[in-house]
Design an enzyme around this catalytic site. Structure first.
Site, PDB file in Angstrom:
ATOM      1  N   ASN A  39       0.936  -1.122  -0.002  1.00  0.00           N
ATOM      2  CA  ASN A  39      -0.090  -0.043   0.115  1.00  0.00           C
ATOM      3  C   ASN A  39       0.973   1.280  -0.076  1.00  0.00           C
ATOM      4  O   ASN A  39       0.333   2.408  -0.522  1.00  0.00           O
ATOM      5  CB  ASN A  39      -0.883  -0.047   0.957  1.00  0.00           C
ATOM      6  CG  ASN A  39      -0.461  -0.149   2.578  1.00  0.00           C
ATOM      7  OD1 ASN A  39       0.548  -0.937   2.516  1.00  0.00           O
ATOM      8  ND2 ASN A  39      -0.888   0.624   3.472  1.00  0.00           N
TER       9      ASN A  39
ATOM     10  N   GLU B 293       4.897  -4.336  12.232  1.00  0.00           N
ATOM     11  CA  GLU B 293       3.820  -3.400  12.042  1.00  0.00           C
ATOM     12  C   GLU B 293       2.662  -3.734  11.292  1.00  0.00           C
ATOM     13  O   GLU B 293       2.927  -4.164   9.940  1.00  0.00           O
ATOM     14  CB  GLU B 293       4.501  -1.954  11.395  1.00  0.00           C
ATOM     15  CG  GLU B 293       5.697  -1.286  12.005  1.00  0.00           C
ATOM     16  CD  GLU B 293       5.325  -0.541  13.290  1.00  0.00           C
ATOM     17  OE1 GLU B 293       4.002  -0.395  13.473  1.00  0.00           O
ATOM     18  OE2 GLU B 293       6.110  -0.277  14.136  1.00  0.00           O
TER      19      GLU B 293
ATOM     20  N   CYS C 250      -2.684   1.778   6.618  1.00  0.00           N
ATOM     21  CA  CYS C 250      -2.940   1.003   7.845  1.00  0.00           C
ATOM     22  C   CYS C 250      -3.649   1.786   9.094  1.00  0.00           C
ATOM     23  O   CYS C 250      -4.490   1.113   9.754  1.00  0.00           O
ATOM     24  CB  CYS C 250      -1.411   0.607   8.471  1.00  0.00           C
ATOM     25  SG  CYS C 250      -0.311   1.852   8.737  1.00  0.00           S
TER      26      CYS C 250
HETATM   27  P1  NAD Z   1       0.851  -9.196   3.651  1.00  0.00           P
HETATM   28  O1  NAD Z   1       0.883  -9.615   4.950  1.00  0.00           O
HETATM   29  O2  NAD Z   1      -0.087 -10.043   2.621  1.00  0.00           O
HETATM   30  O3  NAD Z   1       2.401  -9.192   2.856  1.00  0.00           O
HETATM   31  C1  NAD Z   1       3.276  -8.224   3.329  1.00  0.00           C
HETATM   32  C2  NAD Z   1       4.524  -8.683   2.883  1.00  0.00           C
HETATM   33  O4  NAD Z   1       4.945 -10.049   3.440  1.00  0.00           O
HETATM   34  C3  NAD Z   1       4.953  -9.207   1.422  1.00  0.00           C
HETATM   35  O5  NAD Z   1       6.006  -8.408   0.959  1.00  0.00           O
HETATM   36  C4  NAD Z   1       4.716 -10.565   1.203  1.00  0.00           C
HETATM   37  O6  NAD Z   1       5.223 -10.714   0.044  1.00  0.00           O
HETATM   38  C5  NAD Z   1       5.299 -10.914   2.587  1.00  0.00           C
HETATM   39  N1  NAD Z   1       4.954 -12.464   3.047  1.00  0.00           N
HETATM   40  C6  NAD Z   1       4.032 -12.978   2.753  1.00  0.00           C
HETATM   41  N2  NAD Z   1       4.041 -14.199   3.168  1.00  0.00           N
HETATM   42  C7  NAD Z   1       5.187 -14.178   3.944  1.00  0.00           C
HETATM   43  C8  NAD Z   1       5.794 -15.136   4.811  1.00  0.00           C
HETATM   44  N3  NAD Z   1       5.396 -16.324   5.129  1.00  0.00           N
HETATM   45  N4  NAD Z   1       7.045 -14.917   5.256  1.00  0.00           N
HETATM   46  C9  NAD Z   1       7.631 -13.682   4.854  1.00  0.00           C
HETATM   47  N5  NAD Z   1       7.110 -12.646   4.041  1.00  0.00           N
HETATM   48  C10 NAD Z   1       5.904 -13.144   3.651  1.00  0.00           C
HETATM   49  O7  NAD Z   1       0.412  -7.737   3.796  1.00  0.00           O
HETATM   50  P2  NAD Z   1      -0.133  -6.802   2.351  1.00  0.00           P
HETATM   51  O8  NAD Z   1      -1.371  -7.244   1.919  1.00  0.00           O
HETATM   52  O9  NAD Z   1       1.049  -6.661   1.543  1.00  0.00           O
HETATM   53  O10 NAD Z   1      -0.449  -5.498   3.367  1.00  0.00           O
HETATM   54  C11 NAD Z   1      -1.608  -4.929   3.640  1.00  0.00           C
HETATM   55  C12 NAD Z   1      -1.533  -4.970   5.406  1.00  0.00           C
HETATM   56  O11 NAD Z   1      -0.349  -4.426   5.787  1.00  0.00           O
HETATM   57  C13 NAD Z   1      -2.769  -4.362   5.954  1.00  0.00           C
HETATM   58  O12 NAD Z   1      -2.998  -5.288   6.928  1.00  0.00           O
HETATM   59  C14 NAD Z   1      -2.123  -3.062   6.628  1.00  0.00           C
HETATM   60  O13 NAD Z   1      -2.950  -2.729   7.510  1.00  0.00           O
HETATM   61  C15 NAD Z   1      -0.826  -3.674   6.757  1.00  0.00           C
HETATM   62  N6  NAD Z   1       0.050  -2.649   6.827  1.00  0.00           N
HETATM   63  C16 NAD Z   1       0.557  -1.902   8.068  1.00  0.00           C
HETATM   64  C17 NAD Z   1       1.244  -0.881   8.447  1.00  0.00           C
HETATM   65  C18 NAD Z   1       1.696  -0.377   9.722  1.00  0.00           C
HETATM   66  O14 NAD Z   1       2.479   0.633  10.105  1.00  0.00           O
HETATM   67  N7  NAD Z   1       1.164  -0.904  10.834  1.00  0.00           N
HETATM   68  C19 NAD Z   1       1.383  -0.023   7.459  1.00  0.00           C
HETATM   69  C20 NAD Z   1       1.309  -0.515   6.025  1.00  0.00           C
HETATM   70  C21 NAD Z   1       0.401  -1.592   5.756  1.00  0.00           C
END
Ligand code: NAD
Length: 515
Positions: free
Chosen positions: A155, A250, A284
């Site tokens: 995002n 996060e 987020c």
């Molecule tokens: P996601 O968890 O699907 O993916 C995040 C990352 O993790 C990607 O790069 C993905 O390839 C990787 N990943 C997936 N499976 C993995 C594994 N088993 N081991 C290691 N890495 C793995 O999240 P998303 O859909 O990309 O992002 C959206 C989410 O992120 C929402 O829940 C949002 O709230 C959260 N977010 C949080 C913050 C914060 O600061 N708290 C900021 C931005 C987004």
């Protein structure tokens, strides 16, 4: 830059086939690049290169590292159009979302960490207050962890990927950055820019790939900074436990906004609309649900409708061409549809929106939901889309109870005309970051720590802790040489024992006078 090849698209939006990932423009549906899905063996090679580059990078010191990153800040601004168009093309967000949050944040973060990293990681002499170590010198100091892995979501491909690399680099670490498979192009462009500014090879490397690539990265590094969903965060933490690798997480949120009867309703309505729809609601710390005190509910709702109905949605082609952009992923669009359908099936009303947008791109209309309650996913699960569910509540106590009725605890906001009351109520909200008469923009305050409570994460970014987490802390106790031995060492002597421990007991046992 990535290879752009639109002829071999197998599937879209981060999926691709086998060892290849197709990157798509969500606002147009066009495939814009293909990139490798790196296997574990490739991550191990990157780790070797990163570890080899780290000592020289550390040896540059804060000034040397800061010079490269300060130069890169100039590069970022000189290449702003290219960076913004790359972000817009792989996320489908608007020109303003890419400029304000991604570019402005990153420029500010570069300036902040270059200026303050040394102060936050400075060696400190600690005052001795413990009697048995009186006279010794106590020191805390920091050194880089070595190789840091950063895993980012789709995002905010600049802020939540490279943004977290800045303090890690300033602390003297090398970084392997694994951007989301859906939005990897921004990180690759940033790596090119850093190389142009003299960042030595191996200091920041980009690992393109899906979840398995992220998992392999966890095995190779000295610390993982993960931003993404709560479900993936748990997997990352479980895998990191195998090697006792520290993690900072996060994660997701379901951030409430409370509007009290004495609030400036125009300010509150503007904030509710902007901070729920900004970045297509895919932030987020977006406003995900609103609770409004009954006496002002109708007035507040009328203002919301006036504003939402004028929002322009579409593919952003430059300044002020659209206010709400695309849904970056098909999976996320389906979640939004499911939440709206679930709410409607349980009695909610859609006042505006409630459908996919027309055309080839992936859009969901800005949507206002009313008559909502906590039986509905739209009020309890992360929606991450341009929806604004609004609930009428009897009073501030009910609003607080409902706001805290969530497994998440990322951010929260409260609008009231009484700042002191807002301040008091803010402390009762179960969230790591709370705003009074404001929302979301606290993320831009790099001075202020930000991290989620409950299922929203572990650890924080920004402030002193936001760089110290990328360092090993060492404490030193340095004794002077004038004594051959401490008074309580072997051989014990009855007279010394009695005098020493008797004296200490007297000292510790001294009671404070009450009243
Ligand atoms: P996601 O968890 O699907 O993916 C995040 C990352 O993790 C990607 O790069 C993905 O390839 C990787 N990943 C997936 N499976 C993995 C594994 N088993 N081991 C290691 N890495 C793995 O999240 P998303 O859909 O990309 O992002 C959206 C989410 O992120 C929402 O829940 C949002 O709230 C959260 N977010 C949080 C913050 C914060 O600061 N708290 C900021 C931005 C987004």
């Amino acid at each position: 830059m990535a290879t752009v090849d639109t002829t071999t698209a197998h599937s879209t939006n981060g999926r691709g086939a086998g060892a290849e990932i197709a990157v798509e423009n969500p606002a147009t549906g066009e495939v814009i690049a293909h990139l490798p899905d790196m296997p574990a063996a490739r991550i191990a090679e990157l780790a070797i290169a990163g570890r080899a580059a780290q000592p020289a990078w550390e040896a540059l010191g804060f000034e040397g590292r800061g010079a490269v990153l300060a130069d890169f800040r100039g590069w970022l601004m000189d290449n702003a159009d290219r960076v913004v168009s790359t972000i817009v093309s792989e996320t489908g967000k608007t020109y303003e979302d890419a400029n304000l949050i991604e570019l402005v944040y990153t420029g500010g973060a570069l300036r902040f960490w270059v200026k303050h990293a040394e102060r936050f990681l400075a060696e400190e002499t600690v005052r001795v207050r413990t009697l048995v170590v009186a006279g010794k010198k106590l020191v805390t100091r920091y050194e880089p962890l070595g190789l840091v892995g950063i895993i980012g979501p789709w995002n905010y491909p600049l802020v939540n990927s490279f943004g977290d690399a800045i303090p890690a680099l300033m602390a003297g670490n090398c970084v392997i950055l694994k951007p989301s498979e859906i939005t990897p192009l921004t990180s690759l462009l940033i790596a090119d820019g850093l190389a142009e500014c003299g960042l030595p090879a191996g200091v920041l490397q980009v690992a393109t790939g899906r979840g398995a690539t992220g998992g392999a990265l966890v095995d190779e590094v000295d610390m993982i900074m993960f931003t993404g969903s709560t479900a993936t965060g748990k997997k990352v933490m479980a895998r990191a436990a195998e090697t006792l690798t520290p993690v900072s997480l996060e994660l997701g949120g379901k951030d409430p906004l409370i509007v009290l009867a004495d609030a400036d309703l125009e300010r509150a309505a503007n904030a509710a609309v902007y901070y729920s729809m900004l970045n297509g609601g895919q932030t987020c710390v977006s406003v995900e649900r609103v609770y409004v005190e009954a006496p002002v509910y109708d007035d507040f709702l009328a203002r919301i409708m006036d504003k939402v109905c004028t929002i322009r949605q579409g593919a952003s082609t430059g300044p002020a061409t659209a206010e709400v952009g695309a849904m970056t992923t098909g999976a996320q669009l389906e979640i939004v549809e499911r939440h709206v359908a679930d709410a409607v099936s349980k009695g909610a009303r859609v006042l505006t929106g409630g459908h996919r947008g027309a055309g080839t791109g992936r859009f969901y209309e800005p949507t206002v939901l009313v008559d909502v309650d906590h039986t509905m996913a739209a009020m309890t699960e992360e929606t991450f889309g341009p929806t604004l569910p609004i609930m009428r509540v009897a009073d501030a106590e009910e609003a607080l109870r409902l706001a805290n009725d969530s497994p998440y605890g990322l951010a929260a906001s409260i609008y009231t005309g009484d700042r002191e009351r807002g301040n008091r109520l803010a402390r009762r909200l179960q969230a790591g970051a709370v705003c009074v008469n404001d929302a979301l923009m606290n993320y831009m305050a790099v001075e202020l720590p930000m991290g989620g409570w409950k299922a929203s994460g572990m650890g924080s970014r920004h402030g002193a802790g936001g760089i110290r987490k990328y360092a090993k802390q060492q404490s030193l106790m340095i004794s002077r040489l004038h004594l051959k031995r401490e008074p309580f060492m072997f051989p014990y002597r009855a007279s010394t024992s009695k005098a020493l421990f008797g004296g200490l007991r007297l000292l510790f046992g001294r009671r404070r006078k009450r009243g």
